[in-house]
Structures are given as C-alpha cells and as structure tokens.
Design an enzyme around this catalytic site. Structure first.
Site, PDB file in Angstrom:
ATOM      1  N   HIS A 259      -4.646   1.357   7.646  1.00  0.00           N
ATOM      2  CA  HIS A 259      -3.296   1.939   7.658  1.00  0.00           C
ATOM      3  C   HIS A 259      -3.187   3.092   6.656  1.00  0.00           C
ATOM      4  O   HIS A 259      -2.711   4.183   6.999  1.00  0.00           O
ATOM      5  CB  HIS A 259      -2.279   0.835   7.335  1.00  0.00           C
ATOM      6  CG  HIS A 259      -0.854   1.287   7.293  1.00  0.00           C
ATOM      7  ND1 HIS A 259       0.103   0.823   8.171  1.00  0.00           N
ATOM      8  CD2 HIS A 259      -0.210   2.162   6.480  1.00  0.00           C
ATOM      9  CE1 HIS A 259       1.261   1.418   7.892  1.00  0.00           C
ATOM     10  NE2 HIS A 259       1.105   2.228   6.874  1.00  0.00           N
ATOM     11  N   GLU A 260      -3.652   2.845   5.433  1.00  0.00           N
ATOM     12  CA  GLU A 260      -3.527   3.876   4.388  1.00  0.00           C
ATOM     13  C   GLU A 260      -4.456   5.051   4.662  1.00  0.00           C
ATOM     14  O   GLU A 260      -4.090   6.202   4.423  1.00  0.00           O
ATOM     15  CB  GLU A 260      -3.786   3.286   2.996  1.00  0.00           C
ATOM     16  CG  GLU A 260      -2.868   2.145   2.571  1.00  0.00           C
ATOM     17  CD  GLU A 260      -1.379   2.434   2.753  1.00  0.00           C
ATOM     18  OE1 GLU A 260      -0.965   3.601   2.659  1.00  0.00           O
ATOM     19  OE2 GLU A 260      -0.628   1.485   3.028  1.00  0.00           O
TER      20      GLU A 260
ATOM     21  N   HIS B 224      -2.925   7.546   6.891  1.00  0.00           N
ATOM     22  CA  HIS B 224      -1.951   8.449   6.244  1.00  0.00           C
ATOM     23  C   HIS B 224      -2.616   9.750   5.770  1.00  0.00           C
ATOM     24  O   HIS B 224      -1.999  10.811   5.801  1.00  0.00           O
ATOM     25  CB  HIS B 224      -1.302   7.774   5.031  1.00  0.00           C
ATOM     26  CG  HIS B 224      -0.122   6.911   5.376  1.00  0.00           C
ATOM     27  ND1 HIS B 224       1.010   7.411   5.989  1.00  0.00           N
ATOM     28  CD2 HIS B 224       0.124   5.597   5.185  1.00  0.00           C
ATOM     29  CE1 HIS B 224       1.885   6.434   6.166  1.00  0.00           C
ATOM     30  NE2 HIS B 224       1.379   5.310   5.683  1.00  0.00           N
TER      31      HIS B 224
ATOM     32  N   GLN C  41       2.744  10.025   1.266  1.00  0.00           N
ATOM     33  CA  GLN C  41       4.052   9.367   1.350  1.00  0.00           C
ATOM     34  C   GLN C  41       4.965   9.706   0.182  1.00  0.00           C
ATOM     35  O   GLN C  41       6.156   9.433   0.225  1.00  0.00           O
ATOM     36  CB  GLN C  41       3.880   7.838   1.409  1.00  0.00           C
ATOM     37  CG  GLN C  41       3.249   7.348   2.689  1.00  0.00           C
ATOM     38  CD  GLN C  41       3.163   5.852   2.704  1.00  0.00           C
ATOM     39  OE1 GLN C  41       2.223   5.280   2.170  1.00  0.00           O
ATOM     40  NE2 GLN C  41       4.156   5.186   3.279  1.00  0.00           N
TER      41      GLN C  41
ATOM     42  N   CYS D   9       5.734   0.151   7.585  1.00  0.00           N
ATOM     43  CA  CYS D   9       5.332   1.262   6.721  1.00  0.00           C
ATOM     44  C   CYS D   9       6.540   1.689   5.899  1.00  0.00           C
ATOM     45  O   CYS D   9       7.651   1.787   6.433  1.00  0.00           O
ATOM     46  CB  CYS D   9       4.849   2.422   7.578  1.00  0.00           C
ATOM     47  SG  CYS D   9       4.388   3.885   6.621  1.00  0.00           S
ATOM     48  N   LEU D  10       6.319   1.941   4.613  1.00  0.00           N
ATOM     49  CA  LEU D  10       7.437   2.336   3.740  1.00  0.00           C
ATOM     50  C   LEU D  10       8.072   3.643   4.205  1.00  0.00           C
ATOM     51  O   LEU D  10       9.242   3.893   3.921  1.00  0.00           O
ATOM     52  CB  LEU D  10       6.933   2.489   2.300  1.00  0.00           C
ATOM     53  CG  LEU D  10       6.380   1.206   1.655  1.00  0.00           C
ATOM     54  CD1 LEU D  10       5.698   1.534   0.338  1.00  0.00           C
ATOM     55  CD2 LEU D  10       7.483   0.172   1.465  1.00  0.00           C
TER      56      LEU D  10
ATOM     57  N   GLY E 130       0.838  -1.198   0.000  1.00  0.00           N
ATOM     58  CA  GLY E 130       0.000   0.000   0.000  1.00  0.00           C
ATOM     59  C   GLY E 130       0.867   1.239   0.000  1.00  0.00           C
ATOM     60  O   GLY E 130       1.995   1.215   0.510  1.00  0.00           O
TER      61      GLY E 130
HETATM   62 CO    CO Z   1       2.346   3.465   5.724  1.00  0.00          CO
END
Ligand code: CO
Length: 163
Positions: A130-131, A134, A50, A88-89, A45
């Site tokens: 999660h997304e 963000h 991000q 998380c990236l 995701g």
């Molecule tokens: Co994330």
C-alpha cells in the site's frame, strides 16, 4: 510536528516521487514528523506524498514494537493474491476490499543509512504494498473492483472537491 494530510484529489498524491539522495538531518526530521503524524491519527502507515513531500519514503507502525522508517524502497511481490479490506488516511471514511499479493519483500535504507531486506506477510505485507504504491502515485481505490468503484464514486467526488 504534525503534518496536514493530503486528501484524495490533491496532486501530490498522483506524482511519482523521487529518490532520497542523502539522509540529511532534514530528511530525519521529516521522517520523525511523519511518525508523529501517523500516531496522532492512529494510522499504521504514512507515505511522504501524503504530507505533500514527493520523496521516496514512508513510515510503518503495525503495533509490533518496531517503527519502520523506510527510504528508497524496492519491492518484490510473492505468492498468490487475496482480497482484504483496506483504508487510507488520504481517502477518509472509505474502506474496501482489494487484492494484494500474499507477501512482499522490501529492500530499503533505514534512517541510519543501513540497507534492510525484510519480508512481510499479512498486515505488514499489505502495508508494504500500500505504502509503496503511494510513491508511484497510486491509491488503493484505483485497484478496487469496478462495481465497488461505482459504489464509492460519489464519496470520492466529494473528497476531491474539498481537497
Ligand atoms: Co494510503
């Protein structure tokens, strides 16, 4: 085009993103680039903040053959909360257990302007939650237990310094 990922400490990750007003060619291109970026770094995701774009959209590919491009989502939470490990990236090298709801129902617009209502559980349900966070400027590490947080405090500080 592969975007650069914003890392913990970047201010874009802490902003509340704004609604997409019209699905223009530019928006479609951004979403396509986000998918490319997500695949490049083997994420499941990726949310627009991000990559430094504070618009309410994210992409998800959990490997079920369906690449989701999600615009202006609304979320509803269902069921009990349970803990599972997340990463998380934007917070590289850190994986921690956090509590999320069993299921989430997302109502969103897809890249063709169609309204989609989708219920997700397990991995998809977590990805939705999660997304979505963000878009509100929330990172999963905000939700981990205080003990866990103390354990990763140093790592977070060093990510922040280099962001
Ligand atoms: Co994330």
């Amino acid at each position: 085009m592969i975007y650069e990922i914003k890392i913990y400490g970047a201010q874009e990750l802490r902003q509340i993103s704004t609604e997409v007003e019209e699905i223009t060619e530019e928006i479609k291109e951004i979403l396509e680039n986000m998918v490319e970026t997500m695949h490049d770094i083997k994420g499941i995701g990726l949310a627009a903040p991000q990559v430094g774009i504070n618009k309410r959209m994210f992409v998800i590919d959990i490997g079920d053959g369906h690449i989701r491009k999600i615009i202006n989502p609304k979320i509803e939470y269902l069921g009990e909360m349970y803990e599972a490990e997340e990463g998380c990236l934007s917070v590289p090298g850190i994986y921690r257990g956090i509590k999320r709801y069993e299921k989430a129902v997302l109502t969103y617009t897809d890249e063709n302007g169609k309204i989609v209502v989708e219920e997700g559980d397990e991995l998809l349900g977590r990805a939705f939650q999660h997304e979505f966070d963000h878009l509100e400027g929330i990172l999963y590490v905000d939700k981990i237990s205080p003990v866990s947080k103390r354990l990763i405090a140093k790592k977070l500080k060093s990510l922040e310094k280099n962001s």
